[in-house]
Design an enzyme around this catalytic site. Structure first.
Site, mmCIF file in Angstrom:
data_model
loop_
_atom_site.group_PDB
_atom_site.id
_atom_site.type_symbol
_atom_site.label_atom_id
_atom_site.label_comp_id
_atom_site.label_asym_id
_atom_site.label_seq_id
_atom_site.Cartn_x
_atom_site.Cartn_y
_atom_site.Cartn_z
ATOM 1 C CG HIS A 99 -4.700 -4.326 -0.270
ATOM 2 N ND1 HIS A 99 -4.016 -3.190 0.036
ATOM 3 C CD2 HIS A 99 -3.768 -5.305 -0.374
ATOM 4 C CE1 HIS A 99 -2.721 -3.452 0.104
ATOM 5 N NE2 HIS A 99 -2.531 -4.731 -0.147
ATOM 6 C CG ASP A 102 -6.789 -1.271 1.212
ATOM 7 O OD1 ASP A 102 -6.507 -1.865 2.250
ATOM 8 O OD2 ASP A 102 -6.068 -1.255 0.193
HETATM 9 C C1 XUL Z 1 3.369 -5.066 1.641
HETATM 10 C C2 XUL Z 1 3.051 -4.484 0.339
HETATM 11 C C3 XUL Z 1 1.635 -4.580 -0.089
HETATM 12 C C4 XUL Z 1 1.461 -4.772 -1.556
HETATM 13 C C5 XUL Z 1 0.045 -5.030 -1.974
HETATM 14 O O1 XUL Z 1 4.699 -4.968 1.982
HETATM 15 O O2 XUL Z 1 3.889 -3.917 -0.315
HETATM 16 O O3 XUL Z 1 0.969 -3.441 0.352
HETATM 17 O O4 XUL Z 1 1.920 -3.679 -2.266
HETATM 18 O O5 XUL Z 1 -0.548 -6.045 -1.273
#
Ligand code: XUL
Ligand code: CO
Length: 440
Positions: A99, A102
């Site tokens: 993300h 992150d």
């Molecule tokens: C949350 C989840 C996230 C997604 C990306 O449950 O799975 O980490 O994978 O935003």
């Protein structure tokens, strides 16, 4: 000097090896359907769980102080990038996912946040020039910051919608810059807590508008990554719009988006939706919508997303059965959206966790491949539906009959004979195949 000093290169050593830091079943060079296991499985490390998370939970403080945690701010972000590429190399893993938040800290303004991002992206890009590890997907975190309290693209506040658009615009640019193969949308706050204050129709229309704009922009900048929606029924929001694959599919069809998206399916999300992992993979596959996988496992004793590393061989086998039937994941991969337990706070645990996950999927792959080669389930299923291959059944599937003719036929029937579904027999066979694959 590295961040994971005690660990050297993790290699395949076979099931007899007692080396804690070696693969026992995952042999990256072994061939699976014309590809190496590495090319077929396309494992990815999740940046957030592996490098950003620190073991904080709603009741307790961090337990995982990594060597880079002596830094703060952008220095910390840079140290994490260094550590991450050391980890990828030592694990010999072909992909990673992140993300935006992150990898780079948010600044006081969007401009500053973007500037931080640019600096880190330039650094990652340098690593990517020589590293074998590539970017499987990136995404925007539109759930942590308080501005997302009522959602992002489904927020009742148009300013928030605009801010979300700016975040995804940047994410698409970053994805292009780093050669990402996919772009993920997970709408953790895209949903509602109560209909008493919600205009659901407007929220869904807006979500579709948002996706169309994202598609337009990616086209405009020449970013040809596969777009992926990651369904999850709840957590953090009580009701999330991307509930499961079937719900997501109906949304994409309704809004003319189906041809441009696939699904990123997460095992633990399937469980929360009241499905099995293989159910979600199956629904996506049979609609040509299986894009990628967030490989983890949940805990059936707990009602939330525990994001455990996958070690359940039944689950990895049945998942790989679907993935093999899908002829692989295309541009997708198996991303470990999984975290070590809070009590597993040493960095060595990160290696153990990934090794266990990769070995478990390697075993699952071998079992599933053998099940398919021997047509164990396929033959059984074909026989179970054989009444549709001749006579009245064939007329039904070929559209050559109607209610009048079917009534005539039914009136002429004697007592109807059904055949046993043989679930227990099939489970016994599954056991036999798993044990055989492990012994080989
Ligand atoms: C949350 C989840 C996230 C997604 C990306 O449950 O799975 O980490 O994978 O935003
Ligand atoms: Co996920």
């Amino acid at each position: 000097m590295g961040y994971f000093e005690t660990i050297s290169q993790v290699k395949f050593e076979g099931s007899e090896s007692s080396n804690q830091f070696a693969f026992k079943y995952y042999n990256p060079e072994e061939m699976i359907n014309g590809k190496t296991m590495e090319e077929f499985l396309r494992f990815a490390v999740s940046y957030w769980h592996t490098f950003t998370a620190d073991g904080t939970d709603p009741f307790g403080q961090p337990t995982m102080l990594r060597p880079y945690n002596k830094f703060t701010g952008m220095d910390l972000a840079k140290a994490r990038v260094e550590a991450s590429f050391e980890f990828f190399e030592k694990m010999d893993v072909p992909f990673f996912c992140f993300h935006d938040v992150d990898v780079a800290p948010e600044g006081d303004t969007l401009r500053e946040t973007n500037k931080n991002m640019d600096e880190i992206v330039a650094m990652i890009k340098e690593y990517l020039k020589t590293s074998k590890t590539k970017l499987l997907w990136n995404t925007a975190n539109m759930f942590s910051n308080p501005r997302w309290v009522h959602g992002a693209a489904t927020s009742p506040n148009a300013d928030v919608f605009a801010y979300a658009a700016a975040k995804v615009k940047k994410g698409l640019e970053v994805g292009k810059e780093l050669g990402s193969e996919n772009y993920v949308f997970w709408g953790g706050r895209e949903g509602y807590d109560t209909l008493l204050n919600t205009n659901m129709k407007l929220e869904l229309d807006n979500l579709a508008r948002f996706f169309h704009m994202a598609l337009d922009y990616s086209k405009e900048i020449g970013f040809d990554a596969q777009f992926l929606i990651e369904p999850k029924p709840k957590e953090p929001t009580k009701h999330q719009y991307d509930f499961d694959v079937a719900t997501g599919l109906s949304f994409l069809q309704t809004y003319g988006l189906k041809d441009h998206f696939k699904f990123n399916i997460e095992a633990n999300h399937a469980i929360l939706a009241g499905h099995t992992f293989e159910h979600e993979l199956h629904v996506a596959r049979t609609h040509g919508m299986l894009g990628s996988v967030d490989a983890n496992q949940g805990d059936t004793l707990l009602g939330w997303d525990t994001d455990e590393f996958p070690t359940d061989l039944y689950s990895t086998t049945l998942a790989m059965y679907e993935i093999l039937k899908n002829e692989g994941l295309g541009t997708g991969g198996l991303n470990f959206d999984a975290k070590v337990r809070r009590g597993s706070f040493d960095y060595e645990d990160l290696f153990h966790a990934h090794i266990a996950g990769m070995d478990s999927f390697a075993i699952g792959t071998k079992v599933a491949k053998k099940l398919l080669e021997d047509k164990v389930l396929e033959d059984f299923i074909a026989d179970r539906y054989s009444s549709y291959t001749a006579g009245i059944g064939l007329e039904i599937v070929e559209g050559k009959t109607d209610f009048r003719k079917l009534e005539d036929y039914a009136l002429g029937l004697g007592e109807i004979q059904n055949k046993s579904g043989r679930q227990e027999y099939l489970k016994g066979i599954l056991n036999k195949y798993i044990l055989k694959a492990i012994a080989e």
